[in-house]
Design an enzyme around this catalytic site. Structure first.
Site, PDB file in Angstrom:
ATOM      1  CD  GLU A 188     -39.390 -10.785  40.944  1.00 50.65           C
ATOM      2  OE1 GLU A 188     -39.701 -11.074  39.765  1.00 50.65           O
ATOM      3  OE2 GLU A 188     -40.089 -10.052  41.688  1.00 50.65           O
TER       4      GLU A 188
ATOM      5  CG  PHE B 256     -40.879  -5.102  27.662  1.00 57.11           C
ATOM      6  CD1 PHE B 256     -41.819  -4.306  28.313  1.00 57.11           C
ATOM      7  CD2 PHE B 256     -40.907  -6.471  27.881  1.00 57.11           C
ATOM      8  CE1 PHE B 256     -42.767  -4.871  29.150  1.00 57.11           C
ATOM      9  CE2 PHE B 256     -41.855  -7.039  28.732  1.00 57.11           C
ATOM     10  CZ  PHE B 256     -42.788  -6.234  29.362  1.00 57.11           C
ATOM     11  CD  GLN B 257     -40.361  -7.590  32.007  1.00 58.26           C
ATOM     12  OE1 GLN B 257     -39.811  -8.612  31.612  1.00 58.26           O
ATOM     13  NE2 GLN B 257     -41.392  -7.615  32.845  1.00 58.26           N
TER      14      GLN B 257
ATOM     15  CE  LYS C  93     -35.625 -14.714  25.555  1.00 62.66           C
ATOM     16  NZ  LYS C  93     -37.041 -14.254  25.419  1.00 62.66           N
TER      17      LYS C  93
ATOM     18  CG  MET D 257     -38.151  -0.614  67.520  1.00 67.04           C
ATOM     19  SD  MET D 257     -37.855  -0.972  69.278  1.00 67.04           S
ATOM     20  CE  MET D 257     -37.287  -2.674  69.181  1.00 67.04           C
TER      21      MET D 257
END
Length: 587
Positions: free
Chosen positions: A52, A114-115, A164, A484
């Site tokens: 993502e 969940f999630q 959802k 760097m």
């Protein structure tokens, strides 16, 4: 007319109505209704990413190169949290994104389902605005508002969190042209105050040591803003410099261009900023990498600041004349008002100033010592530029030394051709950003100038490029160091290289082949041009491993917190020995 449809169908229809052609995302359980709606249409193409974070950077590259909003779709929980880095990056660099995150059903919110995560809470500080949509009746308005907020005023990312059950629910969808789809409290000021602009023009007509300092706001305002910037410079005869994010708004081939400003900017740009008597800041936010030590920043100048975001005025640097408004519109007024007084540049009045600037130019602060046996990173980018400058080319970068060398040695005459992570400095930005740019410009040459450490952070998106037949070129300056970090360890920590080098790098040629792309390696300066040509000729994705000098420093450099006139030049550099009067290394 209102239409009856599910929340998921509303999402897809809103994308179509907002003229979205591509969306970058990754499915998950909470997002499946939206994915099912995407499956049943052909207007919006979904690009399946591998992570993502990659989706957000792809959307950033897409947005930066087109001026259109980038769109992201992720699932709940880790899908949303994985997007946070890209959202923060977009907020820092003012990139318009609309990120749609799925959420657990409203009945489970707060139950640690969940999630589940508090997406709105997590993203509140890293977005321009965010929403949790609990009723399908609110969804059309929120979707259209999100695009308006992301793209107007100072651009930025907006998150829409959709449970959802709201995706399954039936409701009435209303198209964006209907009344009420403008956020009632969000009305950014775009027209600059005319009296203030007149005062700015009067200052220009009196200045003896002026400099125009442009930023990413000129790019974000659109191509007309870059055109008006060029007109103003031509009208006045003033020198022009810019931030890292502003490269390309003014042509690098123009003799009035001083090069990039700031920590790794040119000697002439930094000294001109330090000694000017009039600074005209257009669309830059006085970032610390530009200003150095605030109380020694351009100490004798009158400061004009043009910015569409009033929160940036006097935030870091006190200015004498603030002008809140869109850079393009303010520049247009500046040009009009200047022409109403004279069409003559102030050539004679600032002749001594240009003489001084030419003296600083003679220092040739971007020079480096070439080698016949080792590829210098500056040489690699210089050759890449020479072999691609006549092509329709877009450049992305990762973050580190290679990023600064690219800014110094790859020259841009057009806006929207340079995509890099400025404010957040996000390693791993360049490869997915290149994918997003290539999606937007399928026939263009898209090159990610990378470091071997940065590029590994999102290397999996090479698989995305292969899947969608996107012929991006990844040009890796491989010094086997986090360059760097190593350079700063020389500067601040006595050369103690704590975890700034890699002992187990992949074989990038084999890695490219494993993904289904092409791998090239080169370590000989005499063979570099032929290898670059091989990269350019290959019709698919390429990983080009350029083995460069391991301990080259990126110079010039202004040490952190130091004024512009304490710049370290290539021919005087001994970074490890820069100490203060008490024998301590500079901070």
């Amino acid at each position: 007319m209102a239409e009856q449809m599910t929340g998921a169908e509303m999402v897809v229809q809103a994308l179509i109505d907002q003229n979205v052609q591509h969306i970058f995302g990754y499915p998950g359980g909470a997002a499946l209704p939206i994915y099912d709606a995407i499956f049943q249409q052909d207007s919006v193409q979904h690009i399946l990413v591998r992570h993502e974070q990659g989706a957000t950077h792809m959307a950033e590259g897409y947005a930066r190169s087109t001026g259109k909003p980038g769109v992201v779709l992720v699932t709940s929980g880790p899908g949303a949290t994985n997007a946070v880095t890209g959202l923060t990056d977009a907020l820092m660099d003012s990139i318009p994104l609309v990120c749609i995150t799925a959420q657990v059903p409203t009945t489970l919110i707060g139950s640690d389902g969940f999630q589940e995560c508090d997406t709105v809470g997590i993203t509140r500080s890293c977005t321009k605005h965010n929403y949790l949509v609990k009723r399908v009746e609110d969804l059309p308005r929120v979707l259209h508002e999100a695009f308006h907020i992301a793209t107007s005023g100072r651009p930025g990312p907006v998150v829409i969190d959709i449970p959802k059950d709201v995706q399954f629910a039936l409701g009435e969808y209303t198209r964006p042209e209907a009344d009420g789809f403008r956020h009632s409290s969000y009305k950014p000021q775009t027209q600059g105050d005319l009296e203030a602009i007149k005062v700015a023009v009067e200052m220009m007509l009196r200045a003896e040591r002026p400099v125009i300092y442009s930023g990413g706001g000129v790019i974000n305002s659109g191509p007309e803003a870059s055109k008006h910037l060029r007109e103003l410079a031509e009208l006045t005869g003033f020198p022009v410099t810019s931030t890292l994010m502003g490269l390309g708004a003014f042509p690098a081939s123009d003799p009035q261009w001083l090069g990039m400003l700031g920590m790794h900017g040119t000697y002439e740009a930094n000294l001109a900023m330090h000694d000017c008597d009039l600074m005209i800041n257009i669309g830059a936010r006085f970032d610390d990498r530009i200003t150095g030590r605030i109380d020694a920043f351009s100490p004798d100048s009158t400061k004009v600041h043009v910015d569409i975001d009033p929160a940036q005025i006097n935030k870091n640097v006190r200015v004498d004349l603030p002008i809140v408004g869109d850079c393009g519109l303010v520049l247009e007024e500046m040009v009009r008002l200047y022409r109403s007084i004279t069409n003559e540049p102030r050539t004679e009045a600032i002749a001594d100033w240009w003489k001084q600037i030419e003296g600083w130019r003679e220092v040739k602060s971007l020079n480096y010592t070439p080698s016949e046996t080792t590829i210098k990173p500056q040489y690699a980018i210089a050759r890449l530029y020479e072999m691609t400058k006549d092509r329709d080319v877009y450049i992305t970068t990762e973050v580190g030394q290679h990023q600064m060398w690219a800014a110094q040695h790859f020259h841009f005459d057009k806006p929207n051709r340079w995509m890099t992570s400025g404010g957040l400095g996000t390693m791993g930005y360049g490869l997915p950003a290149a994918v997003g740019v290539q999606v937007a410009h399928p026939d263009a040459l898209v090159i990610d100038i990378a470091g071997e450490a940065s590029v590994q952070m999102t290397m999996q998106e090479m698989s995305t490029a292969v899947q969608y037949r996107l012929p991006i070129k990844i040009f890796i300056l491989n010094n086997e160091r986090m360059g760097m970090v190593r350079q700063w360890q020389d500067l601040l920590h006595g050369g103690r290289y704590a975890h700034s080098y890699s002992e187990s790098l992949p074989d990038f040629v084999k890695l490219a082949e494993a993904y289904g792309g092409k791998g090239i390696r080169c370590d000989n300066p005499a063979e570099l041009d032929a290898a670059i040509q091989e990269m350019l000729d290959y019709p698919g994705p390429v990983l080009f491993d350029v083995l460069v000098e391991k301990d080259e420093n990126c110079l010039p450099m202004i040490p952190s917190g130091k004024p512009h006139n304490e710049i370290i030049l290539p021919d005087t550099a001994n970074i490890g020995s820069i100490i203060d009067e008490k024998g301590r290394q500079l901070v």
